[in-house]
Design a protein around this motif. Structure first.
Motif, PDB file in Angstrom:
ATOM      1  N   ILE A  74       0.840  -1.201   0.000  1.00  0.00           N
ATOM      2  CA  ILE A  74       0.000   0.000   0.000  1.00  0.00           C
ATOM      3  C   ILE A  74       0.872   1.248   0.000  1.00  0.00           C
ATOM      4  CG2 ILE A  74      -1.635   1.335   1.386  1.00  0.00           C
ATOM      5  CD1 ILE A  74      -2.783  -1.433   2.281  1.00  0.00           C
ATOM      6  N   HIS A  75       1.892   1.261   0.837  1.00  0.00           N
ATOM      7  CA  HIS A  75       2.787   2.416   0.913  1.00  0.00           C
ATOM      8  C   HIS A  75       3.504   2.639  -0.413  1.00  0.00           C
ATOM      9  CE1 HIS A  75       5.557   5.373   2.524  1.00  0.00           C
ATOM     10  NE2 HIS A  75       6.555   4.672   1.989  1.00  0.00           N
ATOM     11  N   GLY A  76       4.027   1.560  -0.991  1.00  0.00           N
ATOM     12  CA  GLY A  76       4.728   1.678  -2.264  1.00  0.00           C
ATOM     13  C   GLY A  76       3.810   2.165  -3.382  1.00  0.00           C
ATOM     14  N   ALA A  77       2.614   1.615  -3.434  1.00  0.00           N
ATOM     15  CA  ALA A  77       1.660   2.039  -4.463  1.00  0.00           C
ATOM     16  C   ALA A  77       1.286   3.501  -4.268  1.00  0.00           C
ATOM     17  CB  ALA A  77       0.416   1.160  -4.416  1.00  0.00           C
ATOM     18  N   ASP A  78       1.071   3.887  -3.025  1.00  0.00           N
ATOM     19  CA  ASP A  78       0.695   5.277  -2.749  1.00  0.00           C
ATOM     20  C   ASP A  78       1.824   6.234  -3.113  1.00  0.00           C
ATOM     21  OD1 ASP A  78      -1.091   7.299  -1.666  1.00  0.00           O
ATOM     22  OD2 ASP A  78       0.312   7.430   0.014  1.00  0.00           O
ATOM     23  N   LYS A  79       3.038   5.874  -2.762  1.00  0.00           N
ATOM     24  CA  LYS A  79       4.170   6.767  -3.001  1.00  0.00           C
ATOM     25  C   LYS A  79       4.596   6.807  -4.464  1.00  0.00           C
ATOM     26  CE  LYS A  79       8.868   7.741  -1.629  1.00  0.00           C
ATOM     27  NZ  LYS A  79       9.521   8.191  -0.450  1.00  0.00           N
ATOM     28  N   TRP A  80       4.699   5.662  -5.106  1.00  0.00           N
ATOM     29  CA  TRP A  80       5.292   5.587  -6.431  1.00  0.00           C
ATOM     30  C   TRP A  80       4.272   5.605  -7.568  1.00  0.00           C
ATOM     31  CZ3 TRP A  80      10.000   6.949  -5.998  1.00  0.00           C
ATOM     32  CH2 TRP A  80      10.714   6.609  -4.841  1.00  0.00           C
ATOM     33  N   LEU A  81       3.055   5.191  -7.312  1.00  0.00           N
ATOM     34  CA  LEU A  81       2.071   5.129  -8.395  1.00  0.00           C
ATOM     35  C   LEU A  81       1.075   6.278  -8.378  1.00  0.00           C
ATOM     36  CD1 LEU A  81       1.383   1.296  -8.436  1.00  0.00           C
ATOM     37  CD2 LEU A  81       2.952   2.616  -9.869  1.00  0.00           C
ATOM     38  N   ARG A  82       1.084   7.079  -7.338  1.00  0.00           N
ATOM     39  CA  ARG A  82       0.138   8.188  -7.233  1.00  0.00           C
ATOM     40  C   ARG A  82       0.259   9.153  -8.413  1.00  0.00           C
ATOM     41  NH1 ARG A  82      -1.237  11.623  -2.032  1.00  0.00           N
ATOM     42  NH2 ARG A  82      -0.820   9.582  -1.211  1.00  0.00           N
ATOM     43  N   LEU A  83       1.486   9.511  -8.790  1.00  0.00           N
ATOM     44  CA  LEU A  83       1.673  10.443  -9.901  1.00  0.00           C
ATOM     45  C   LEU A  83       1.142   9.867 -11.204  1.00  0.00           C
ATOM     46  CD1 LEU A  83       5.250  11.745  -9.081  1.00  0.00           C
ATOM     47  CD2 LEU A  83       3.080  12.919  -8.715  1.00  0.00           C
ATOM     48  N   LEU A  84       1.421   8.591 -11.439  1.00  0.00           N
ATOM     49  CA  LEU A  84       0.921   7.933 -12.639  1.00  0.00           C
ATOM     50  C   LEU A  84      -0.603   7.883 -12.637  1.00  0.00           C
ATOM     51  CD1 LEU A  84       1.438   6.336 -15.228  1.00  0.00           C
ATOM     52  CD2 LEU A  84       1.608   4.278 -13.811  1.00  0.00           C
ATOM     53  N   TYR A  85      -1.194   7.552 -11.495  1.00  0.00           N
ATOM     54  CA  TYR A  85      -2.645   7.504 -11.365  1.00  0.00           C
ATOM     55  C   TYR A  85      -3.264   8.862 -11.700  1.00  0.00           C
ATOM     56  CZ  TYR A  85      -7.213   7.691  -9.200  1.00  0.00           C
ATOM     57  OH  TYR A  85      -8.547   7.896  -8.979  1.00  0.00           O
ATOM     58  N   HIS A  86      -2.720   9.930 -11.125  1.00  0.00           N
ATOM     59  CA  HIS A  86      -3.288  11.265 -11.357  1.00  0.00           C
ATOM     60  C   HIS A  86      -3.128  11.691 -12.818  1.00  0.00           C
ATOM     61  CE1 HIS A  86      -4.611  12.109  -7.359  1.00  0.00           C
ATOM     62  NE2 HIS A  86      -3.412  11.841  -6.853  1.00  0.00           N
ATOM     63  N   ARG A  87      -2.000  11.340 -13.419  1.00  0.00           N
ATOM     64  CA  ARG A  87      -1.795  11.685 -14.833  1.00  0.00           C
ATOM     65  C   ARG A  87      -2.771  10.933 -15.722  1.00  0.00           C
ATOM     66  NH1 ARG A  87      -2.143  13.963 -18.752  1.00  0.00           N
ATOM     67  NH2 ARG A  87      -0.630  14.051 -20.420  1.00  0.00           N
ATOM     68  N   MET A  88      -2.982   9.665 -15.454  1.00  0.00           N
ATOM     69  CA  MET A  88      -3.947   8.881 -16.230  1.00  0.00           C
ATOM     70  C   MET A  88      -5.362   9.413 -16.022  1.00  0.00           C
ATOM     71  SD  MET A  88      -2.428   5.041 -15.681  1.00  0.00           S
ATOM     72  CE  MET A  88      -3.803   4.248 -16.470  1.00  0.00           C
ATOM     73  N   HIS A  89      -5.686   9.793 -14.791  1.00  0.00           N
ATOM     74  CA  HIS A  89      -7.004  10.343 -14.483  1.00  0.00           C
ATOM     75  C   HIS A  89      -7.248  11.631 -15.269  1.00  0.00           C
ATOM     76  CE1 HIS A  89      -9.987  12.358 -11.722  1.00  0.00           C
ATOM     77  NE2 HIS A  89     -10.561  11.194 -11.971  1.00  0.00           N
ATOM     78  N   GLU A  90      -6.273  12.510 -15.285  1.00  0.00           N
ATOM     79  CA  GLU A  90      -6.394  13.748 -16.058  1.00  0.00           C
ATOM     80  C   GLU A  90      -6.612  13.442 -17.542  1.00  0.00           C
ATOM     81  OE1 GLU A  90      -2.824  15.926 -15.406  1.00  0.00           O
ATOM     82  OE2 GLU A  90      -3.268  16.339 -13.294  1.00  0.00           O
TER      83      GLU A  90
END
Length: 70
Positions: A24-40
């Protein structure tokens, strides 16, 4: 479960909860930027497609097993 057992065989007692927290920590830290970019990117599209396959959930609070879930 398998990773927990592999670590135990190596003499490193890690609980599944600890391993889950690391994920959970790794996904939150490292994938958050990718998630937000894909969402946009997705919000800018004219059309989005979704899989609306129904599934049966046996133990869903407040719902019978025959209720349609997606």
């Amino acid at each position: 479960y398998r990773q927990e057992q592999q670590f135990a065989r190596l003499g490193v007692p890690l609980s599944r909860q600890t391993l889950a927290n690391w994920m959970i920590h790794g996904a939150d830290k490292w994938l958050r930027l990718l998630y937000h970019r894909m969402h946009e990117h997705l919000l800018k599209q004219d059309i989005l497609h979704a899989d609306e396959t129904t599934v049966q959930v046996l133990r869903e609070p407040g719902r019978s097993a025959e209720t349609t879930s997606y």
